[in-house]
Motif scaffolding. Structure first.
Motif, PDB file in Angstrom:
ATOM      1  N   LEU A 188       0.824  -1.203   0.000  1.00 59.65           N
ATOM      2  CA  LEU A 188       0.000   0.000   0.000  1.00 59.65           C
ATOM      3  C   LEU A 188       0.862   1.258   0.000  1.00 59.65           C
ATOM      4  CD1 LEU A 188      -2.916  -0.536   2.576  1.00 59.65           C
ATOM      5  CD2 LEU A 188      -3.077  -0.479   0.090  1.00 59.65           C
ATOM      6  N   GLY A 189       2.035   1.149   0.663  1.00 58.08           N
ATOM      7  CA  GLY A 189       2.904   2.312   0.793  1.00 58.08           C
ATOM      8  C   GLY A 189       3.161   2.708   2.226  1.00 58.08           C
ATOM      9  N   VAL A 190       2.850   1.810   3.172  1.00 65.70           N
ATOM     10  CA  VAL A 190       3.046   2.071   4.600  1.00 65.70           C
ATOM     11  C   VAL A 190       4.240   1.272   5.091  1.00 65.70           C
ATOM     12  CG1 VAL A 190       2.064   1.812   6.912  1.00 65.70           C
ATOM     13  CG2 VAL A 190       0.613   2.554   5.010  1.00 65.70           C
ATOM     14  N   ASN A 191       5.227   1.966   5.658  1.00 65.63           N
ATOM     15  CA  ASN A 191       6.415   1.319   6.211  1.00 65.63           C
ATOM     16  C   ASN A 191       6.137   0.953   7.666  1.00 65.63           C
ATOM     17  OD1 ASN A 191       8.965   0.760   7.444  1.00 65.63           O
ATOM     18  ND2 ASN A 191       9.995   1.876   5.807  1.00 65.63           N
ATOM     19  N   VAL A 192       5.871  -0.313   7.920  1.00 69.78           N
ATOM     20  CA  VAL A 192       5.511  -0.767   9.270  1.00 69.78           C
ATOM     21  C   VAL A 192       6.666  -0.579  10.240  1.00 69.78           C
ATOM     22  CG1 VAL A 192       4.891  -2.799  10.652  1.00 69.78           C
ATOM     23  CG2 VAL A 192       3.780  -2.398   8.445  1.00 69.78           C
ATOM     24  N   ASP A 193       7.881  -0.873   9.824  1.00 70.57           N
ATOM     25  CA  ASP A 193       9.039  -0.739  10.711  1.00 70.57           C
ATOM     26  C   ASP A 193       9.236   0.706  11.149  1.00 70.57           C
ATOM     27  OD1 ASP A 193       9.592  -3.436  10.608  1.00 70.57           O
ATOM     28  OD2 ASP A 193      10.974  -3.243   8.911  1.00 70.57           O
ATOM     29  N   ALA A 194       9.043   1.650  10.247  1.00 74.74           N
ATOM     30  CA  ALA A 194       9.179   3.069  10.582  1.00 74.74           C
ATOM     31  C   ALA A 194       8.110   3.486  11.585  1.00 74.74           C
ATOM     32  CB  ALA A 194       9.089   3.922   9.323  1.00 74.74           C
ATOM     33  N   ALA A 195       6.888   2.992  11.401  1.00 72.59           N
ATOM     34  CA  ALA A 195       5.808   3.311  12.339  1.00 72.59           C
ATOM     35  C   ALA A 195       6.082   2.701  13.713  1.00 72.59           C
ATOM     36  CB  ALA A 195       4.475   2.803  11.794  1.00 72.59           C
ATOM     37  N   ARG A 196       6.639   1.493  13.720  1.00 76.32           N
ATOM     38  CA  ARG A 196       6.929   0.808  14.983  1.00 76.32           C
ATOM     39  C   ARG A 196       8.057   1.506  15.753  1.00 76.32           C
ATOM     40  NH1 ARG A 196       5.602  -4.436  16.036  1.00 76.32           N
ATOM     41  NH2 ARG A 196       5.526  -5.007  13.826  1.00 76.32           N
ATOM     42  N   ALA A 197       8.975   2.145  15.028  1.00 80.94           N
ATOM     43  CA  ALA A 197      10.145   2.763  15.661  1.00 80.94           C
ATOM     44  C   ALA A 197       9.811   4.065  16.394  1.00 80.94           C
ATOM     45  CB  ALA A 197      11.216   3.036  14.601  1.00 80.94           C
ATOM     46  N   LEU A 198       8.647   4.634  16.122  1.00 82.12           N
ATOM     47  CA  LEU A 198       8.274   5.890  16.777  1.00 82.12           C
ATOM     48  C   LEU A 198       7.990   5.669  18.259  1.00 82.12           C
ATOM     49  CD1 LEU A 198       5.924   7.351  14.025  1.00 82.12           C
ATOM     50  CD2 LEU A 198       8.303   7.942  14.477  1.00 82.12           C
ATOM     51  N   ARG A 199       8.228   6.670  19.076  1.00 77.05           N
ATOM     52  CA  ARG A 199       8.074   6.528  20.531  1.00 77.05           C
ATOM     53  C   ARG A 199       6.635   6.836  20.933  1.00 77.05           C
ATOM     54  NH1 ARG A 199      13.000   9.151  23.786  1.00 77.05           N
ATOM     55  NH2 ARG A 199      12.000   7.861  25.366  1.00 77.05           N
ATOM     56  N   ARG A 200       5.762   5.949  20.559  1.00 77.75           N
ATOM     57  CA  ARG A 200       4.347   6.056  20.904  1.00 77.75           C
ATOM     58  C   ARG A 200       3.726   4.686  20.723  1.00 77.75           C
ATOM     59  NH1 ARG A 200       1.192   9.130  16.051  1.00 77.75           N
ATOM     60  NH2 ARG A 200      -0.539   8.270  17.253  1.00 77.75           N
ATOM     61  N   GLY A 237      -5.892   2.974  15.567  1.00 74.56           N
ATOM     62  CA  GLY A 237      -5.158   4.088  16.133  1.00 74.56           C
ATOM     63  C   GLY A 237      -3.675   3.788  16.235  1.00 74.56           C
ATOM     64  N   GLY A 238      -2.935   4.714  16.844  1.00 77.60           N
ATOM     65  CA  GLY A 238      -1.501   4.525  17.031  1.00 77.60           C
ATOM     66  C   GLY A 238      -0.684   5.009  15.844  1.00 77.60           C
ATOM     67  N   SER A 239       0.628   4.771  15.909  1.00 76.31           N
ATOM     68  CA  SER A 239       1.505   5.227  14.835  1.00 76.31           C
ATOM     69  C   SER A 239       1.187   4.549  13.504  1.00 76.31           C
ATOM     70  CB  SER A 239       2.969   4.989  15.209  1.00 76.31           C
ATOM     71  OG  SER A 239       3.232   3.609  15.418  1.00 76.31           O
ATOM     72  N   LEU A 240       0.691   3.312  13.558  1.00 77.59           N
ATOM     73  CA  LEU A 240       0.311   2.628  12.318  1.00 77.59           C
ATOM     74  C   LEU A 240      -0.909   3.296  11.697  1.00 77.59           C
ATOM     75  CD1 LEU A 240       0.866   0.306  10.357  1.00 77.59           C
ATOM     76  CD2 LEU A 240      -0.615  -1.147  11.759  1.00 77.59           C
ATOM     77  N   GLY A 241      -1.892   3.635  12.525  1.00 79.16           N
ATOM     78  CA  GLY A 241      -3.063   4.354  12.035  1.00 79.16           C
ATOM     79  C   GLY A 241      -2.684   5.708  11.455  1.00 79.16           C
ATOM     80  N   ALA A 242      -1.736   6.387  12.119  1.00 79.68           N
ATOM     81  CA  ALA A 242      -1.266   7.682  11.618  1.00 79.68           C
ATOM     82  C   ALA A 242      -0.578   7.527  10.266  1.00 79.68           C
ATOM     83  CB  ALA A 242      -0.315   8.312  12.629  1.00 79.68           C
ATOM     84  N   ALA A 243       0.170   6.435  10.098  1.00 87.31           N
ATOM     85  CA  ALA A 243       0.860   6.188   8.825  1.00 87.31           C
ATOM     86  C   ALA A 243      -0.145   5.944   7.697  1.00 87.31           C
ATOM     87  CB  ALA A 243       1.799   4.990   8.968  1.00 87.31           C
ATOM     88  N   VAL A 244      -1.249   5.278   8.024  1.00 86.28           N
ATOM     89  CA  VAL A 244      -2.290   5.033   7.016  1.00 86.28           C
ATOM     90  C   VAL A 244      -2.924   6.359   6.596  1.00 86.28           C
ATOM     91  CG1 VAL A 244      -4.530   3.951   6.586  1.00 86.28           C
ATOM     92  CG2 VAL A 244      -2.738   2.673   7.779  1.00 86.28           C
ATOM     93  N   LEU A 245      -3.206   7.240   7.566  1.00 86.50           N
ATOM     94  CA  LEU A 245      -3.763   8.552   7.235  1.00 86.50           C
ATOM     95  C   LEU A 245      -2.776   9.365   6.390  1.00 86.50           C
ATOM     96  CD1 LEU A 245      -5.770  10.887   7.419  1.00 86.50           C
ATOM     97  CD2 LEU A 245      -4.776  11.479   9.642  1.00 86.50           C
ATOM     98  N   HIS A 246      -1.504   9.342   6.772  1.00 80.93           N
ATOM     99  CA  HIS A 246      -0.484  10.076   6.014  1.00 80.93           C
ATOM    100  C   HIS A 246      -0.431   9.577   4.568  1.00 80.93           C
ATOM    101  CE1 HIS A 246       3.213  12.275   5.234  1.00 80.93           C
ATOM    102  NE2 HIS A 246       3.743  11.159   4.751  1.00 80.93           N
ATOM    103  N   LEU A 247      -0.496   8.261   4.400  1.00 82.51           N
ATOM    104  CA  LEU A 247      -0.506   7.674   3.060  1.00 82.51           C
ATOM    105  C   LEU A 247      -1.702   8.167   2.256  1.00 82.51           C
ATOM    106  CD1 LEU A 247       0.400   5.387   0.974  1.00 82.51           C
ATOM    107  CD2 LEU A 247      -1.294   3.970   2.156  1.00 82.51           C
ATOM    108  N   ALA A 248      -2.886   8.107   2.882  1.00 86.13           N
ATOM    109  CA  ALA A 248      -4.122   8.491   2.193  1.00 86.13           C
ATOM    110  C   ALA A 248      -4.092   9.967   1.783  1.00 86.13           C
ATOM    111  CB  ALA A 248      -5.328   8.210   3.084  1.00 86.13           C
TER     112      ALA A 248
END
Length: 234
Positions: free
Chosen positions: A160-172, A189-200
């Motif tokens: 899809l275009g979401v880097n899971v490792d980058a989202a996991r590395a964030l301090r949240r 929710g969480g950094s993964l949810g934020a990454a999906v919104l950023h992608l969209a």
């Protein structure tokens, strides 16, 4: 014999909890897999707030309900499929039908919006459900609402275009089920949810309506969501 006696006692206690009319009304109201507040359940059961609190405490004690705290609100939902299955079977015996959930949130706000920095509303719930159904995210023991990403999910999100490792590395918090206040079901929710919104937003699948929380799904978004995730935006 003691084990049998203990089990019989437990069964009788749970049956009694379900069997009280006000509590039964509350439980059947939750069969649509949407959470509700104690105030809403009090109205459904036709009891005052203090009586509703006592009923909800009894149902929690018997392991039939869970409570989710979202900000200043407390929402209640069925503990799991086992409880739902029992209620369904009793409903068949009684010849009853499920109550319908009728949201009162304005359509534009309900369809798609931001919740902090992730996608909420109908679209957010659809995305969450697709990620769960496809086996991309699974519950973890870290917390009751926490998710982790499977190997299949890492590949799917990357496509899809979401880097899971980058989202996991964030301090949240990485990924969790965030209860949606209009749909009364979970979005991601969480950094993964934020990454999906950023992608969209980056791919112009959705655009923000001015300074509002409302998200508008574009024609490109409708096409991509249907092709990639079988999500139809209405």
């Amino acid at each position: 014999m003691d084990a049998v006696s203990d089990q019989t006692t437990t069964i009788a206690r749970i049956a009694a909890a379900i069997g009280e009319p006000a509590r039964a009304s509350m439980l059947y109201c939750l069969l649509d897999n949407r959470a509700r507040t104690s105030t809403e359940l009090a109205l459904v059961a036709g009891v005052n707030p203090s009586t509703a609190s006592a009923h909800l405490a009894r149902l929690k004690t018997e392991g039939l309900l869970r409570q989710v705290v979202q900000g200043k609100h407390r929402f209640y939902s069925l503990v799991g499929n086992d409880v739902a299955d029992v209620l369904e079977k009793l409903s068949v015996l009684a010849g009853a039908t499920k109550p319908m959930f009728r949201p009162t949130t304005p359509d534009r706000l309900r369809k798609a919006r931001t919740c902090y920095d992730h996608i909420a509303g109908t679209l957010g719930v659809q995305l969450h459900d697709q990620f769960v159904t496809r086996g991309w995210i699974v519950p973890t023991h870290e917390a009751e609402d926490a998710y982790d990403v499977t190997a299949k999910g890492s590949a799917g999100f990357l496509k899809l275009g979401v880097n899971v490792d980058a989202a996991r590395a964030l301090r949240r918090r990485f990924a969790f089920a965030c209860l949606d206040w209009s749909e009364r079901r979970s979005h991601l929710g969480g950094s993964l949810g934020a990454a999906v919104l950023h992608l969209a937003l980056t791919k112009k699948w959705v655009v923000q309506e001015g300074d509002d929380r409302i998200l508008r799904v574009t024609a490109t978004g409708e096409r991509e969501l249907r092709a990639r995730l079988q999500i139809v935006v209405e």
